[in-house]
Motif scaffolding. Structure first.
Motif, short mmCIF file in Angstrom:
data_model
loop_
_atom_site.label_atom_id
_atom_site.label_comp_id
_atom_site.label_asym_id
_atom_site.label_seq_id
_atom_site.Cartn_x
_atom_site.Cartn_y
_atom_site.Cartn_z
N THR A 417 32.49 93.04 52.16
CA THR A 417 31.29 92.27 52.52
C THR A 417 31.09 91.13 51.54
O THR A 417 31.58 91.16 50.40
CB THR A 417 30.04 93.15 52.55
OG1 THR A 417 29.84 93.71 51.24
CG2 THR A 417 30.17 94.27 53.57
N GLY A 418 30.36 90.13 51.98
CA GLY A 418 30.05 89.03 51.09
C GLY A 418 29.27 87.95 51.81
O GLY A 418 29.21 87.90 53.05
N THR A 419 28.65 87.08 51.04
CA THR A 419 27.97 85.91 51.59
C THR A 419 28.77 84.67 51.24
O THR A 419 29.55 84.66 50.28
CB THR A 419 26.54 85.78 51.04
OG1 THR A 419 26.59 85.72 49.61
CG2 THR A 419 25.68 86.97 51.46
N LEU A 420 28.59 83.62 52.02
CA LEU A 420 29.34 82.39 51.85
C LEU A 420 28.38 81.23 51.61
O LEU A 420 27.34 81.13 52.27
CB LEU A 420 30.20 82.10 53.09
CG LEU A 420 31.19 83.20 53.51
CD1 LEU A 420 31.82 82.84 54.84
CD2 LEU A 420 32.25 83.38 52.43
N GLN A 421 28.75 80.37 50.68
CA GLN A 421 28.03 79.13 50.45
C GLN A 421 29.02 77.99 50.68
O GLN A 421 30.09 77.95 50.07
CB GLN A 421 27.46 79.05 49.03
CG GLN A 421 26.38 80.11 48.73
CD GLN A 421 26.99 81.46 48.43
OE1 GLN A 421 27.99 81.57 47.73
NE2 GLN A 421 26.39 82.51 48.98
N ILE A 422 28.66 77.08 51.58
CA ILE A 422 29.55 75.97 51.91
C ILE A 422 28.90 74.67 51.45
O ILE A 422 27.73 74.39 51.77
CB ILE A 422 29.82 75.91 53.44
CG1 ILE A 422 30.44 77.22 53.92
CG2 ILE A 422 30.75 74.75 53.76
CD1 ILE A 422 29.45 78.20 54.49
N ASN A 423 29.66 73.90 50.66
CA ASN A 423 29.15 72.63 50.14
C ASN A 423 30.30 71.62 50.12
O ASN A 423 31.35 71.87 49.52
CB ASN A 423 28.58 72.82 48.73
CG ASN A 423 27.92 71.56 48.22
OD1 ASN A 423 27.44 70.73 48.99
ND2 ASN A 423 27.90 71.41 46.90
N SER A 424 30.10 70.50 50.80
CA SER A 424 31.11 69.43 50.86
C SER A 424 32.46 69.96 51.32
O SER A 424 33.51 69.59 50.79
CB SER A 424 31.24 68.73 49.50
OG SER A 424 30.02 68.14 49.14
N GLY A 425 32.44 70.87 52.28
CA GLY A 425 33.67 71.38 52.85
C GLY A 425 34.35 72.45 52.03
O GLY A 425 35.44 72.90 52.39
N VAL A 426 33.75 72.90 50.92
CA VAL A 426 34.32 73.94 50.08
C VAL A 426 33.53 75.23 50.29
O VAL A 426 32.30 75.25 50.14
CB VAL A 426 34.30 73.55 48.59
CG1 VAL A 426 34.86 74.69 47.74
CG2 VAL A 426 35.11 72.28 48.36
N VAL A 427 34.25 76.31 50.65
CA VAL A 427 33.62 77.59 50.93
C VAL A 427 33.71 78.47 49.69
O VAL A 427 34.81 78.77 49.20
CB VAL A 427 34.30 78.30 52.13
CG1 VAL A 427 33.57 79.59 52.46
CG2 VAL A 427 34.33 77.37 53.34
N MET A 428 32.56 78.90 49.16
CA MET A 428 32.49 79.71 47.95
C MET A 428 31.86 81.06 48.26
O MET A 428 31.09 81.21 49.21
CB MET A 428 31.68 79.00 46.87
CG MET A 428 32.19 77.64 46.46
SD MET A 428 33.76 77.71 45.57
CE MET A 428 33.23 78.56 44.06
N ASN A 429 32.20 82.04 47.40
CA ASN A 429 31.61 83.37 47.49
C ASN A 429 31.25 83.83 46.09
O ASN A 429 32.01 83.65 45.14
CB ASN A 429 32.56 84.36 48.14
CG ASN A 429 32.12 85.80 47.95
OD1 ASN A 429 32.59 86.48 47.05
ND2 ASN A 429 31.19 86.23 48.80
N GLU A 430 30.06 84.46 45.96
CA GLU A 430 29.62 84.93 44.65
C GLU A 430 29.40 86.44 44.61
O GLU A 430 29.07 86.97 43.55
CB GLU A 430 28.30 84.23 44.26
CG GLU A 430 28.40 82.73 44.13
CD GLU A 430 29.27 82.31 42.95
OE1 GLU A 430 29.37 83.09 41.98
OE2 GLU A 430 29.87 81.21 43.00
N ASP A 431 29.58 87.13 45.72
CA ASP A 431 29.23 88.56 45.74
C ASP A 431 30.17 89.38 46.61
O ASP A 431 29.74 90.29 47.32
CB ASP A 431 27.78 88.74 46.21
CG ASP A 431 27.54 88.15 47.59
OD1 ASP A 431 28.48 87.56 48.18
OD2 ASP A 431 26.40 88.25 48.09
N LEU A 432 31.46 89.10 46.55
CA LEU A 432 32.40 89.86 47.35
C LEU A 432 32.43 91.31 46.86
O LEU A 432 32.51 91.58 45.67
CB LEU A 432 33.80 89.25 47.23
CG LEU A 432 34.89 89.91 48.09
CD1 LEU A 432 34.64 89.62 49.56
CD2 LEU A 432 36.27 89.43 47.66
N ALA A 433 32.38 92.24 47.82
CA ALA A 433 32.39 93.67 47.47
C ALA A 433 33.39 94.40 48.35
O ALA A 433 33.29 94.34 49.58
CB ALA A 433 31.00 94.27 47.64
N LEU A 434 34.35 95.08 47.71
CA LEU A 434 35.35 95.87 48.42
C LEU A 434 35.10 97.34 48.11
O LEU A 434 35.09 97.74 46.94
CB LEU A 434 36.76 95.47 47.98
CG LEU A 434 37.90 96.41 48.38
CD1 LEU A 434 38.07 96.42 49.90
CD2 LEU A 434 39.21 95.99 47.70
#
Length: 456
Positions: A417-434
């Protein structure tokens, strides 16, 4: 008065006219034959010099019946031969037959049993015309028998689209009821066959100067990839992508006035397989909206809405997208040819962007999203086995041995699971959990850069 011409025979300006005619106020009865060759001079005098260059001969036969107010030309037969550098693969024969009728008192006309054959086409139809002194309204039906569209384009010396599948565009046919006026057209019960695809529906266009278009179209199946240009082997770079960026046709978009629904039973695009595709399009005053946009794919569902606002100087794009219960293994197999991941995935995105071309819209994407993947397997790596080897190496103080850890295998997991932050076409994640049997992993970082289409 009475007109009685028992035998008509005249020759002038390349035309030979034969026939007979008996006419009075109550009735008209006769037949007429017109044959012509070398008609350049006559057609030039009628301001039809271009037609005179290619029309080599014409043969018209008709039976005349009725009266001065209601006249029938039935049957009417026309056979023309066209030839010249303007007519590819000439000479070409064009044959027209039909039963025509004109009522000048009621300002109506009709053509029944119309048949036009030539250039590989076989067209049939019927048409009724009314209000000839006013708006001119018409209604009728038409059909074009199946023909080879590739051969037809070649015969007209027109370019044939460069398609990935050279076997497409081999079969085309059309049938429809039609009605309209000088400024409108409606096609009802439209039926089009293109190769293996069948299209049915209705289409209307009002005001040809500023078209108002409405449609309801259904397609049983279509593989769009077959009709696209062949894939290039050259890998795209940011520089080549920027050079080839497709500018949005803003003037055209701002002039659109469309309201329609499209349904597709089976749809393939970029090798992705979808079913029950539904798109509803509304476009007016510079605003385009696809709502709803729905499809079934890989045992799951897609839903969303897309809005493009081109009313201002710079277009604005808004997208809300939801994928639910998607089987990721067959999805990645079709998309990339190699799936290293299995499971059932969900992803939701809420995105905005601005730009006047496709690349700018993509590279300025911003917004948020969330993803989840459950009951899956990472292929090609066995994380528990790696962790056990690391633990043993550390216990044995074999630091150099960490370089030779065996990674091969598979890693089953319960969820990612995780949330995505998209800025200027770059997709980032800060809380990926496996979460997996016996261990958990947390992570963060860049997921994808849309500008160069790289994954991390």
């Amino acid at each position: 008065g009475k007109v009685d011409i028992s035998k008509l025979n005249a020759n002038a300006l390349g035309l030979n006219v034969n026939g007979n005619l008996v006419s009075n106020k109550q009735s008209m009865d006769g037949q007429l034959s017109i044959k012509g060759k070398q008609l350049k001079g006559l057609l030039a005098a009628l301001d039809q010099a271009d037609l005179g260059e290619v029309l080599k001969s014409i043969d018209i036969d008709m039976v005349i019946k009725g009266n001065q107010d209601d006249m029938q030309l039935s049957p009417l037969n026309l056979n023309a031969t066209l030839s010249g550098k303007q007519i590819p693969n000439s000479p070409v024969s064009l044959v027209l037959t039909g039963d025509t009728r004109a009522n000048l008192k009621q300002q109506t006309a009709s053509i029944k049993n119309l048949s036009v054959k030539g250039l590989g086409l076989d067209l049939k139809g019927n048409i009724d015309i009314s209000d000839m002194d006013k708006e001119v309204n018409f209604k009728g039906d038409m059909s074009v028998a199946p023909f080879d569209l590739r051969s037809f384009l070649k015969q007209l010396n027109q370019p044939v689209p460069n398609t990935a599948d050279k076997k497409v565009l081999k079969k085309f046919s059309l049938a429809s009821e039609l009605s309209g006026s000088k400024n409108s057209l409606k096609l009802n019960k439209l039926n089009v066959l293109l190769d293996d695809s069948e299209l049915r529906g209705d289409l209307s266009v009002n005001n040809f100067a500023k078209p108002v278009i409405a449609f309801g179209i259904g397609i049983d199946k279509i593989n769009v990839d077959r009709y696209l240009p062949p894939a290039t082997k050259t890998k795209a770079t940011p520089e080549t992508a920027a050079a080839g960026a497709a500018e949005l046709p803003l003037d055209m978009l701002r002039g659109l006035n469309i309201n329609g629904d499209l349904l597709i039973g089976d749809f393939v695009y970029s090798n992705l397989k979808m079913k029950e595709v539904k798109l509803s399009l509304k476009a007016k005053d510079g605003k385009l909206q696809f709502d709803p946009a729905k499809a079934q794919l890989y045992e799951g569902r897609y839903s969303g809405n897309i809005t493009l606002d081109a009313t201002g100087k710079t277009p604005k794009l808004n997208m809300k997208t939801q994928f639910e219960d998607i089987l990721v293994e067959p999805l990645f197999n079709d998309l990339t040819g190699n799936a290293t991941l299995t499971g059932k995935g969900n992803i939701g995105l809420n995105l905005t962007s601005t730009g006047a071309d496709v690349n700018t819209l993509r590279n300025s994407l911003g917004g948020q999203g969330e993803l989840s993947l459950v009951d899956g397997i990472f292929k090609g790596i066995d994380i528990p086995k790696m962790l056990r080897q690391v633990e043993i190496k550390i216990e044995n103080k074999d630091i150099t041995g960490l370089k030779n850890i065996d990674k091969e295998g598979e890693t089953p997991f319960d969820s990612v699971t995780g949330t995505l932050q998209i800025n200027s076409g770059v997709v980032m994640n800060e809380d990926l959990a496996l979460l997996a049997p016996g261990f958990e992993v947390a992570g963060k970082g860049m997921v994808m850069n849309l500008s160069d289409e790289t994954w991390k």
